[in-house]
Design a protein around this motif. Structure first.
Motif, short mmCIF file in Angstrom:
data_model
loop_
_atom_site.label_atom_id
_atom_site.label_comp_id
_atom_site.label_asym_id
_atom_site.label_seq_id
_atom_site.Cartn_x
_atom_site.Cartn_y
_atom_site.Cartn_z
N LEU A 50 0.40 -0.89 0.56
CA LEU A 50 -0.31 0.43 0.06
C LEU A 50 1.02 1.28 -0.38
O LEU A 50 0.44 2.17 -0.74
CB LEU A 50 -1.31 0.12 1.23
CG LEU A 50 -1.51 0.81 1.39
CD1 LEU A 50 -2.99 0.61 -0.29
CD2 LEU A 50 -2.79 0.94 3.09
N ALA A 51 2.22 1.24 0.98
CA ALA A 51 2.94 2.64 0.51
C ALA A 51 3.57 3.19 -0.36
O ALA A 51 3.35 3.93 -0.64
CB ALA A 51 3.83 2.31 2.04
N LYS A 52 3.98 1.91 -0.89
CA LYS A 52 4.52 2.42 -2.39
C LYS A 52 3.67 2.44 -3.21
O LYS A 52 3.78 3.27 -4.77
CB LYS A 52 4.75 0.71 -3.36
CG LYS A 52 6.17 0.27 -2.15
CD LYS A 52 6.69 -1.12 -3.21
CE LYS A 52 5.79 -2.26 -3.02
NZ LYS A 52 6.57 -3.46 -4.03
N ARG A 53 2.42 2.76 -3.56
CA ARG A 53 1.12 3.54 -4.14
C ARG A 53 0.94 4.67 -3.58
O ARG A 53 -0.33 5.44 -4.48
CB ARG A 53 0.01 2.63 -4.53
CG ARG A 53 0.06 0.70 -4.87
CD ARG A 53 -0.54 -0.46 -5.64
NE ARG A 53 -0.46 -1.32 -5.98
CZ ARG A 53 0.67 -1.83 -5.71
NH1 ARG A 53 1.04 -2.05 -4.37
NH2 ARG A 53 0.97 -3.23 -6.07
N ILE A 54 1.16 5.31 -2.36
CA ILE A 54 0.51 6.17 -2.02
C ILE A 54 0.95 7.34 -2.20
O ILE A 54 2.28 7.14 -2.45
CB ILE A 54 0.33 6.43 -0.81
CG1 ILE A 54 -0.76 5.30 0.36
CG2 ILE A 54 0.20 7.59 0.36
CD1 ILE A 54 -0.91 4.74 1.54
N THR A 55 1.07 8.87 -2.89
CA THR A 55 1.77 9.53 -3.06
C THR A 55 2.19 11.12 -2.59
O THR A 55 2.85 11.67 -3.22
CB THR A 55 1.10 9.75 -4.81
OG1 THR A 55 -0.02 10.24 -4.93
CG2 THR A 55 1.06 8.82 -5.45
N VAL A 56 1.21 10.86 -1.07
CA VAL A 56 1.33 11.78 -0.65
C VAL A 56 2.47 11.71 0.77
O VAL A 56 3.57 10.50 0.45
CB VAL A 56 -0.13 12.29 0.32
CG1 VAL A 56 -0.88 13.26 -0.49
CG2 VAL A 56 0.32 11.22 1.17
N PRO A 57 3.12 12.04 0.87
CA PRO A 57 4.46 11.71 2.09
C PRO A 57 3.66 11.25 2.99
O PRO A 57 3.14 11.21 3.84
CB PRO A 57 5.10 13.11 2.73
CG PRO A 57 4.56 14.15 1.86
CD PRO A 57 2.66 13.60 1.15
N VAL A 58 5.00 9.96 2.98
CA VAL A 58 4.06 8.97 3.76
C VAL A 58 5.39 8.41 5.02
O VAL A 58 6.21 8.92 4.72
CB VAL A 58 4.38 7.78 3.01
CG1 VAL A 58 4.37 6.79 4.01
CG2 VAL A 58 3.02 7.69 2.05
N SER A 59 5.04 7.98 6.35
CA SER A 59 6.65 8.22 7.51
C SER A 59 5.23 6.64 7.97
O SER A 59 4.60 6.38 7.62
CB SER A 59 6.14 8.58 8.49
OG SER A 59 4.54 9.65 8.86
N ILE A 60 6.02 5.55 8.66
CA ILE A 60 5.98 4.80 9.71
C ILE A 60 6.44 3.95 10.09
O ILE A 60 7.01 4.25 10.85
CB ILE A 60 6.20 3.36 7.75
CG1 ILE A 60 7.55 2.70 7.76
CG2 ILE A 60 5.05 3.51 6.90
CD1 ILE A 60 8.41 1.74 6.73
#
Ligand code: IMP
Ligand code: MG
Length: 174
Positions: A50-60
């Motif tokens: 999922l994270a690879k397909r999100i285009t806004v900034p992501v932290s995990i």
């Protein structure tokens, strides 16, 4: 007892749906950073895809909880095995789960995360078994609603096996 696995959702179906959810999340969080909180171990495969397909900034970040009880049922008593590394203060938290079954684990977890001062907390699950719900939880993003069957693959296990299957399968004991 030997078990066999019957395909419920193919790899292509799961990938396509994850892309759709990623697109939806990217739209909903436009202009914001989304903080993904993965519930180990089951949520890890879904979160990465999922994270690879999100285009806004992501932290995990990761957290591990265990519910006391049998191997295929959750008891409702939840213990934190590994807590998050980072504060949730003012973050847009999106909890990533493999499956919502009775809802007991999530209900406890969401209350606890909410008490840590985030901007907001939402829930995203790959699978949902609505027929099994005991405790009401609001699910913001659902991959698939599935029947009341014990499933494995894409992070979900039976006795710690089958997490690595790239599809969702039903465990059959016959
Ligand atoms: P709940 O608290 O009953 O909603 O379920 C919590 C956990 O039980 C999930 O996060 C899974 O780890 C596990 N679980 C529930 N149903 C299944 C299943 O069909 N296959 C594998 N694990 C499951
Ligand atoms: Mg889980």
């Amino acid at each position: 007892m030997a078990e066999r696995i019957e395909v419920l959702l193919t790899e292509q179906e799961v990938d396509k749906r994850i892309q759709e959810i990623g697109d939806q999340i990217s739209r909903d969080y436009a202009g914001k950073q989304v903080h993904l909180v993965c519930v180990l171990k089951g949520g890890s495969f879904f979160m990465c895809e999922l994270a690879k397909r999100i285009t806004v900034p992501v932290s995990i970040d990761f957290m591990s909880v265990s519910s006391y009880g049998g191997d295929t049922k959750s008891s409702g008593v939840v213990r934190i095995v590994k807590d998050l590394d980072e504060s949730l203060k003012d973050k847009h938290v999106l909890v990533i789960e493999d499956i919502v079954d009775s809802g007991r684990t999530l209900s406890y977890l969401l209350d606890m995360l909410q008490s840590r001062g985030p901007a907001d907390v939402k829930l995203c699950t790959l699978l949902d078994k609505p027929d099994r719900r005991v405790v009401d939880v609001k699910v913001d993003y659902t991959g698939f609603e599935i029947p009341d069957e014990f499933v494995v693959g894409y992070g979900l296990d039976y006795d710690q096996k089958y997490r690595n299957l790239p599809y969702i399968g039903i465990v059959k004991f016959d």
